[in-house]
Design a protein around this motif. Structure first.
Motif, PDB file in Angstrom:
ATOM      1  N   VAL A 109       0.845  -1.190   0.000  1.00  0.00           N
ATOM      2  CA  VAL A 109       0.000   0.000   0.000  1.00  0.00           C
ATOM      3  C   VAL A 109       0.882   1.242   0.000  1.00  0.00           C
ATOM      4  O   VAL A 109       1.868   1.319   0.757  1.00  0.00           O
ATOM      5  CB  VAL A 109      -0.931   0.021   1.234  1.00  0.00           C
ATOM      6  N   TYR A 110       0.525   2.206  -0.854  1.00  0.00           N
ATOM      7  CA  TYR A 110       1.204   3.502  -0.900  1.00  0.00           C
ATOM      8  C   TYR A 110       0.182   4.592  -0.570  1.00  0.00           C
ATOM      9  O   TYR A 110      -0.895   4.636  -1.173  1.00  0.00           O
ATOM     10  CB  TYR A 110       1.792   3.777  -2.285  1.00  0.00           C
ATOM     11  N   VAL A 111       0.531   5.467   0.361  1.00  0.00           N
ATOM     12  CA  VAL A 111      -0.312   6.587   0.750  1.00  0.00           C
ATOM     13  C   VAL A 111       0.478   7.870   0.525  1.00  0.00           C
ATOM     14  O   VAL A 111       1.625   7.981   0.970  1.00  0.00           O
ATOM     15  CB  VAL A 111      -0.737   6.478   2.231  1.00  0.00           C
ATOM     16  N   LYS A 112      -0.117   8.836  -0.182  1.00  0.00           N
ATOM     17  CA  LYS A 112       0.564  10.089  -0.477  1.00  0.00           C
ATOM     18  C   LYS A 112      -0.304  11.262  -0.049  1.00  0.00           C
ATOM     19  O   LYS A 112      -1.531  11.165   0.012  1.00  0.00           O
ATOM     20  CB  LYS A 112       0.861  10.204  -1.976  1.00  0.00           C
ATOM     21  N   GLY A 113       0.340  12.389   0.224  1.00  0.00           N
ATOM     22  CA  GLY A 113      -0.398  13.592   0.547  1.00  0.00           C
ATOM     23  C   GLY A 113       0.518  14.703   1.009  1.00  0.00           C
ATOM     24  O   GLY A 113       1.735  14.522   1.149  1.00  0.00           O
ATOM     25  N   HIS A 114      -0.073  15.872   1.243  1.00  0.00           N
ATOM     26  CA  HIS A 114       0.664  17.025   1.753  1.00  0.00           C
ATOM     27  C   HIS A 114       0.496  17.059   3.271  1.00  0.00           C
ATOM     28  O   HIS A 114      -0.630  17.047   3.785  1.00  0.00           O
ATOM     29  CB  HIS A 114       0.143  18.316   1.133  1.00  0.00           C
ATOM     30  N   LEU A 115       1.609  17.112   3.973  1.00  0.00           N
ATOM     31  CA  LEU A 115       1.609  17.004   5.433  1.00  0.00           C
ATOM     32  C   LEU A 115       2.195  18.251   6.067  1.00  0.00           C
ATOM     33  O   LEU A 115       3.247  18.745   5.633  1.00  0.00           O
ATOM     34  CB  LEU A 115       2.432  15.775   5.854  1.00  0.00           C
ATOM     35  N   VAL A 116       1.501  18.768   7.084  1.00  0.00           N
ATOM     36  CA  VAL A 116       1.991  19.887   7.895  1.00  0.00           C
ATOM     37  C   VAL A 116       1.900  19.467   9.360  1.00  0.00           C
ATOM     38  O   VAL A 116       0.822  19.074   9.823  1.00  0.00           O
ATOM     39  CB  VAL A 116       1.168  21.172   7.664  1.00  0.00           C
ATOM     40  N   VAL A 127      -4.782   1.611   6.867  1.00  0.00           N
ATOM     41  CA  VAL A 127      -5.389   1.086   5.648  1.00  0.00           C
ATOM     42  C   VAL A 127      -5.863  -0.331   5.957  1.00  0.00           C
ATOM     43  O   VAL A 127      -5.051  -1.222   6.240  1.00  0.00           O
ATOM     44  CB  VAL A 127      -4.411   1.079   4.462  1.00  0.00           C
ATOM     45  N   THR A 128      -7.173  -0.523   5.926  1.00  0.00           N
ATOM     46  CA  THR A 128      -7.778  -1.812   6.252  1.00  0.00           C
ATOM     47  C   THR A 128      -8.421  -2.403   5.004  1.00  0.00           C
ATOM     48  O   THR A 128      -9.138  -1.706   4.283  1.00  0.00           O
ATOM     49  CB  THR A 128      -8.851  -1.656   7.347  1.00  0.00           C
ATOM     50  N   GLU A 154       6.547  20.965   6.672  1.00  0.00           N
ATOM     51  CA  GLU A 154       5.522  21.093   5.640  1.00  0.00           C
ATOM     52  C   GLU A 154       6.085  20.550   4.340  1.00  0.00           C
ATOM     53  O   GLU A 154       7.010  21.129   3.765  1.00  0.00           O
ATOM     54  CB  GLU A 154       5.092  22.538   5.467  1.00  0.00           C
ATOM     55  N   GLN A 155       5.542  19.404   3.873  1.00  0.00           N
ATOM     56  CA  GLN A 155       6.058  18.766   2.670  1.00  0.00           C
ATOM     57  C   GLN A 155       5.104  17.690   2.177  1.00  0.00           C
ATOM     58  O   GLN A 155       4.200  17.258   2.905  1.00  0.00           O
ATOM     59  CB  GLN A 155       7.418  18.126   2.943  1.00  0.00           C
ATOM     60  N   ASP A 156       5.309  17.271   0.927  1.00  0.00           N
ATOM     61  CA  ASP A 156       4.609  16.123   0.384  1.00  0.00           C
ATOM     62  C   ASP A 156       5.310  14.855   0.859  1.00  0.00           C
ATOM     63  O   ASP A 156       6.541  14.786   0.872  1.00  0.00           O
ATOM     64  CB  ASP A 156       4.611  16.161  -1.145  1.00  0.00           C
ATOM     65  N   VAL A 157       4.529  13.864   1.261  1.00  0.00           N
ATOM     66  CA  VAL A 157       5.103  12.624   1.775  1.00  0.00           C
ATOM     67  C   VAL A 157       4.454  11.426   1.093  1.00  0.00           C
ATOM     68  O   VAL A 157       3.318  11.489   0.618  1.00  0.00           O
ATOM     69  CB  VAL A 157       4.938  12.489   3.309  1.00  0.00           C
ATOM     70  N   THR A 158       5.196  10.324   1.053  1.00  0.00           N
ATOM     71  CA  THR A 158       4.688   9.030   0.611  1.00  0.00           C
ATOM     72  C   THR A 158       5.052   7.995   1.661  1.00  0.00           C
ATOM     73  O   THR A 158       6.217   7.877   2.027  1.00  0.00           O
ATOM     74  CB  THR A 158       5.291   8.608  -0.740  1.00  0.00           C
ATOM     75  N   ALA A 159       4.066   7.267   2.150  1.00  0.00           N
ATOM     76  CA  ALA A 159       4.312   6.170   3.081  1.00  0.00           C
ATOM     77  C   ALA A 159       4.006   4.854   2.370  1.00  0.00           C
ATOM     78  O   ALA A 159       2.939   4.693   1.772  1.00  0.00           O
ATOM     79  CB  ALA A 159       3.446   6.314   4.329  1.00  0.00           C
ATOM     80  N   ALA A 209      -4.268  14.177  -1.754  1.00  0.00           N
ATOM     81  CA  ALA A 209      -4.091  12.898  -1.081  1.00  0.00           C
ATOM     82  C   ALA A 209      -4.436  11.778  -2.059  1.00  0.00           C
ATOM     83  O   ALA A 209      -5.352  11.901  -2.875  1.00  0.00           O
ATOM     84  CB  ALA A 209      -4.972  12.820   0.157  1.00  0.00           C
ATOM     85  N   SER A 210      -3.687  10.685  -1.999  1.00  0.00           N
ATOM     86  CA  SER A 210      -3.948   9.562  -2.894  1.00  0.00           C
ATOM     87  C   SER A 210      -3.511   8.266  -2.246  1.00  0.00           C
ATOM     88  O   SER A 210      -2.721   8.258  -1.288  1.00  0.00           O
ATOM     89  CB  SER A 210      -3.228   9.742  -4.233  1.00  0.00           C
ATOM     90  N   GLU A 211      -4.028   7.173  -2.756  1.00  0.00           N
ATOM     91  CA  GLU A 211      -3.606   5.850  -2.305  1.00  0.00           C
ATOM     92  C   GLU A 211      -3.582   4.914  -3.492  1.00  0.00           C
ATOM     93  O   GLU A 211      -4.330   5.073  -4.464  1.00  0.00           O
ATOM     94  CB  GLU A 211      -4.523   5.311  -1.201  1.00  0.00           C
ATOM     95  N   SER A 212      -2.717   3.941  -3.415  1.00  0.00           N
ATOM     96  CA  SER A 212      -2.649   2.887  -4.424  1.00  0.00           C
ATOM     97  C   SER A 212      -2.188   1.621  -3.722  1.00  0.00           C
ATOM     98  O   SER A 212      -1.619   1.674  -2.628  1.00  0.00           O
ATOM     99  CB  SER A 212      -1.689   3.268  -5.564  1.00  0.00           C
ATOM    100  N   TRP A 213      -2.433   0.492  -4.347  1.00  0.00           N
ATOM    101  CA  TRP A 213      -2.021  -0.769  -3.743  1.00  0.00           C
ATOM    102  C   TRP A 213      -1.776  -1.805  -4.820  1.00  0.00           C
ATOM    103  O   TRP A 213      -2.221  -1.669  -5.955  1.00  0.00           O
ATOM    104  CB  TRP A 213      -3.065  -1.265  -2.733  1.00  0.00           C
ATOM    105  N   SER A 214      -1.063  -2.844  -4.438  1.00  0.00           N
ATOM    106  CA  SER A 214      -0.805  -3.970  -5.333  1.00  0.00           C
ATOM    107  C   SER A 214      -1.186  -5.261  -4.623  1.00  0.00           C
ATOM    108  O   SER A 214      -1.479  -5.263  -3.422  1.00  0.00           O
ATOM    109  CB  SER A 214       0.660  -3.995  -5.772  1.00  0.00           C
ATOM    110  N   TYR A 215      -1.147  -6.359  -5.358  1.00  0.00           N
ATOM    111  CA  TYR A 215      -1.715  -7.622  -4.869  1.00  0.00           C
ATOM    112  C   TYR A 215      -0.691  -8.752  -4.877  1.00  0.00           C
ATOM    113  O   TYR A 215       0.348  -8.669  -5.527  1.00  0.00           O
ATOM    114  CB  TYR A 215      -2.901  -8.039  -5.751  1.00  0.00           C
TER     115      TYR A 215
END
Length: 220
Positions: A109-116, A127-128, A154-159, A209-215
């Motif tokens: 799972v990838y989660v992206k967004g702007h974080l402050v 993510v469930t 304050e930056q864009d992050v990807t977890a 904000a966005s999310e993506s996932w693989s299987y």
């Protein structure tokens, strides 16, 4: 323990990700095996405070193998209203068109967004995933991004988080009709801050904000 990576990892921004799961153990997997051609997403719908169904709050791109969801209305912030600090979006995907004799589950799972985050503030994310025909079996990836520095971050992050092989939740075994099932993926964030500390997760002028996932697949 699953692997969680924060990209990029800046000074003062710490990532922690304890493992959580509520499903039984499974056999060792191989990510090289998958049916060909891949199944398709027959339909998709959304629910939750971060993607109200009454508005075009989600842009979906890609197919089954490379799905990505851009969450245009997904914003969490610290305020006097506690509800503003916790936001979720759940996607409901009907999947079919698979070859018979396979099971599939969410793996990465990838989660992206702007974080402050002000110093001392943090963001918890979850993510469930689960299949509707066996909703009691769930897999939850969770983590925390915190500001341990002395100034506002304050930056864009990807977890990026990976579900361990033994904790993947699988669909039912596909039959001759190729039905995979109804997959539910819920993304939720919760900001933690004391007093006048400020926290925000969502979008800025060039990021949503966005999310993506693989299987991962296995034969059954």
């Amino acid at each position: 323990m699953r692997v969680t990576t924060l990209i990029p990892l800046l000074s003062g921004l710490a990532a922690a990700a304890p493992a959580r799961t509520t499903q039984p153990q499974h056999q060792q997997l191989t990510t090289r095996d998958a049916p060909s051609p891949p199944p398709r997403i027959a339909s998709v719908s959304y629910s939750g405070s971060g993607c109200p169904s009454a508005s075009p709050a989600v842009d979906r791109s890609g197919g089954f193998d490379d799905i990505s969801l851009r969450l245009n209305s997904f914003e969490a912030r610290t305020s006097t209203n506690v509800a503003d600090s916790s936001v979720n979006c759940q996607a409901h995907l009907t999947i079919d068109g698979s070859a018979a004799g396979w099971q599939v589950g969410v793996k990465d799972v990838y989660v992206k967004g702007h974080l402050v985050l002000d110093p001392g503030a943090s963001l918890d994310y979850y993510v469930t995933s689960f299949w509707s025909d066996s909703a009691e079996k769930t897999s939850t990836i969770d983590g925390t991004l915190s500001n341990s520095g002395s100034g506002r971050l304050e930056q864009d992050v990807t977890a990026h988080s990976t579900v361990p092989d033994a904790q993947v939740v699988y669909s039912a075994c596909t039959g001759s009709k190729g039905t995979v099932g109804l997959l539910n993926v819920n993304f939720r964030v919760a900001l933690q801050a004391d007093g006048a500390q400020y926290g925000y997760f969502g979008k800025d002028s060039d990021t949503s904000a966005s999310e993506s996932w693989s299987y991962v697949w296995r034969r059954c």
